[in-house]
Design an enzyme around this catalytic site. Structure first.
Site, short mmCIF file in Angstrom:
data_model
loop_
_atom_site.label_atom_id
_atom_site.label_comp_id
_atom_site.label_asym_id
_atom_site.label_seq_id
_atom_site.Cartn_x
_atom_site.Cartn_y
_atom_site.Cartn_z
N HIS A 111 86.17 60.09 53.91
CA HIS A 111 85.46 60.20 52.53
C HIS A 111 86.15 61.93 51.75
O HIS A 111 86.51 62.33 52.62
CB HIS A 111 83.50 60.91 52.30
CG HIS A 111 82.80 60.38 53.08
ND1 HIS A 111 82.23 58.83 52.28
CD2 HIS A 111 82.69 59.21 54.58
CE1 HIS A 111 81.36 58.28 53.02
NE2 HIS A 111 81.80 58.11 54.23
N TYR A 112 85.82 62.12 50.88
CA TYR A 112 85.98 63.44 50.02
C TYR A 112 85.09 63.94 49.68
O TYR A 112 83.98 63.03 49.16
CB TYR A 112 87.17 63.81 49.59
CG TYR A 112 87.08 62.85 47.67
CD1 TYR A 112 86.22 63.17 47.05
CD2 TYR A 112 87.63 62.55 47.48
CE1 TYR A 112 85.57 62.75 46.02
CE2 TYR A 112 88.19 61.80 46.24
CZ TYR A 112 86.67 62.17 45.29
OH TYR A 112 86.76 61.23 44.41
N THR A 113 84.44 65.64 49.60
CA THR A 113 83.41 66.54 49.48
C THR A 113 83.31 65.87 47.92
O THR A 113 82.32 66.48 47.47
CB THR A 113 83.28 67.80 50.09
OG1 THR A 113 84.39 68.63 50.14
CG2 THR A 113 83.18 67.11 51.59
N GLU A 175 83.67 63.22 56.96
CA GLU A 175 84.50 63.73 55.01
C GLU A 175 85.45 65.36 55.45
O GLU A 175 85.40 65.84 56.13
CB GLU A 175 82.46 64.89 54.44
CG GLU A 175 81.85 64.01 54.23
CD GLU A 175 81.51 63.17 52.98
OE1 GLU A 175 82.43 63.61 52.31
OE2 GLU A 175 80.49 62.99 52.81
N HIS A 223 85.56 55.57 52.08
CA HIS A 223 84.41 55.38 50.95
C HIS A 223 84.02 54.30 50.02
O HIS A 223 83.17 53.31 49.71
CB HIS A 223 83.69 56.48 50.79
CG HIS A 223 82.25 56.91 50.37
ND1 HIS A 223 81.71 57.61 49.47
CD2 HIS A 223 81.15 55.03 50.69
CE1 HIS A 223 80.35 56.81 49.17
NE2 HIS A 223 80.28 55.79 50.30
N ASP A 233 86.67 58.18 47.06
CA ASP A 233 86.38 58.97 47.76
C ASP A 233 87.11 58.29 49.41
O ASP A 233 86.31 56.36 49.36
CB ASP A 233 85.84 59.56 48.24
CG ASP A 233 84.28 59.46 48.30
OD1 ASP A 233 83.77 57.78 47.93
OD2 ASP A 233 83.81 59.58 49.73
#
Length: 342
Positions: A111-113, A175, A223, A233
């Protein structure tokens, strides 16, 4: 007269001797000795001695695999052994561990935040969303662990891949601090890049996780792969090909195979068929075959376009317009050939 009596007496004598010899032969005929069958004695099968459970300060660990690795069975405990404590009874590990077991952790989801470092930490530790690990963007050598790998982190949400749903149950979530995207004047999403330090951290972390839990390439996902209708993401700037080429992590297609499918698509005038329901149905079926939870509606609905977009984020990041052109189609065919559902 005497002579006649003599002959009669001699005949009687001879007959008597002959009869006795015949009786003797019949009566004393030797018998073969009877041999009793031997009783087979079974050698008891020795149970294979299992490696010992280690104990450190009263906490038990088992770090040796006795399962069949070819069947993805692994009995190693990457942490302390959790056991019941029923009142009035003693749980013993005389026969621990059974060989028929494997890990709950079957997926790795990246994922990215969409937040900077400080806010990412706050949200992922204090709110109703979490991940097992957080990769910061501060240039140090630290990776933050937020959730025990044996626990469920709340990172995947409503999700689907191949035959599995709700991937929080069987995945590890990572993440990565990244601001996500902004929309340009045309409405196109422009994504922020990842630093080289972050990529190296993610690669090292992912390599460790997939090796320990024997996670196959088809289960290392974005994700957006498992929830394409609502997530983007880690986006097209994440270097999936670099992870595949340099670290042997995740999936990628073979260029020569892709090229052969591309030439076939061009020669069959794919653009001419683009809006035909049969072609759309085929596209949806091929996306579904690869792993996406696509519905086969036979029309270019919003969910299908977002799924194609998510596929392009991962495997064709140069162009993520959600259109199934010849190159995207060729990549999908090459991947389906390389990674069939077993």
């Amino acid at each position: 007269m005497r002579k006649t009596l003599y002959i009669i007496g001699l005949s009687a004598f001879v007959f008597s001797c002959t009869s006795q010899q015949n009786v003797k032969k019949t009566t004393y005929k030797p018998k073969s000795p009877v041999t009793q069958p031997k009783t087979m004695v079974k050698t008891p099968v020795q149970e294979k001695k299992k490696p010992q459970i280690s104990n450190e300060h009263g906490v038990e660990f088992f770090t040796t695999n006795v399962g069949d690795i070819t069947k993805n069975d692994n009995t190693v405990s990457y942490g302390s052994i959790v056991s019941a404590k029923p009142a009035g009874y003693k749980v013993v590990k005389t026969y621990f561990p059974a060989v028929a077991q494997n890990f709950r952790q079957r997926y790795l989801i990246l994922h990215y935040t969409a937040l900077p470092d400080d806010k990412s930490i706050t949200v992922l530790t204090q709110q109703s969303v979490s991940a097992h690990y957080l990769v910061n963007n501060t240039g140090d050598n630290e990776i933050y662990q937020l959730v025990d790998e044996n626990k469920r982190a709340y990172h995947a949400g409503i999700s689907t891949w191949r035959n599995d749903k709700n991937l929080n149950d069987n995945s590890i979530g990572v993440e990565i601090v990244n601001t996500g995207y902004i929309a340009d004047t045309t409405g196109k999403r422009v994504f922020a890049p990842f630093s080289e330090d972050q990529v190296k951290k993610v690669a090292a972390l992912a390599k460790d996780i997939v090796t320990r839990y024997q996670i196959p390439p088809t289960n290392v996902l974005a994700h957006s792969d498992i929830a394409p209708a609502r997530k983007q993401d880690p986006g097209p700037m994440f270097p999936w090909k670099k992870l595949y080429d340099e670290y042997q992590i995740g999936m990628w297609y073979d260029e020569a195979v892709k090229q052969s499918f591309y030439e076939l698509a061009v020669s069959t005038e794919l653009p001419m068929k683009y809006n035909e329901p049969s072609f759309i149905f085929n596209v949806q079926s091929q996306l579904q075959k690869f792993g996406y939870g696509t519905e086969t509606s036979g029309s270019w609905d919003d969910a299908t376009k977002k799924t194609i977009e998510a596929f392009q984020y991962h495997f064709r990041p140069q162009n993520y317009d959600g259109i199934m052109d010849a190159e995207t189609w060729a990549i999908l065919q090459a991947l389906n050939q390389k990674y069939p559902i077993k």
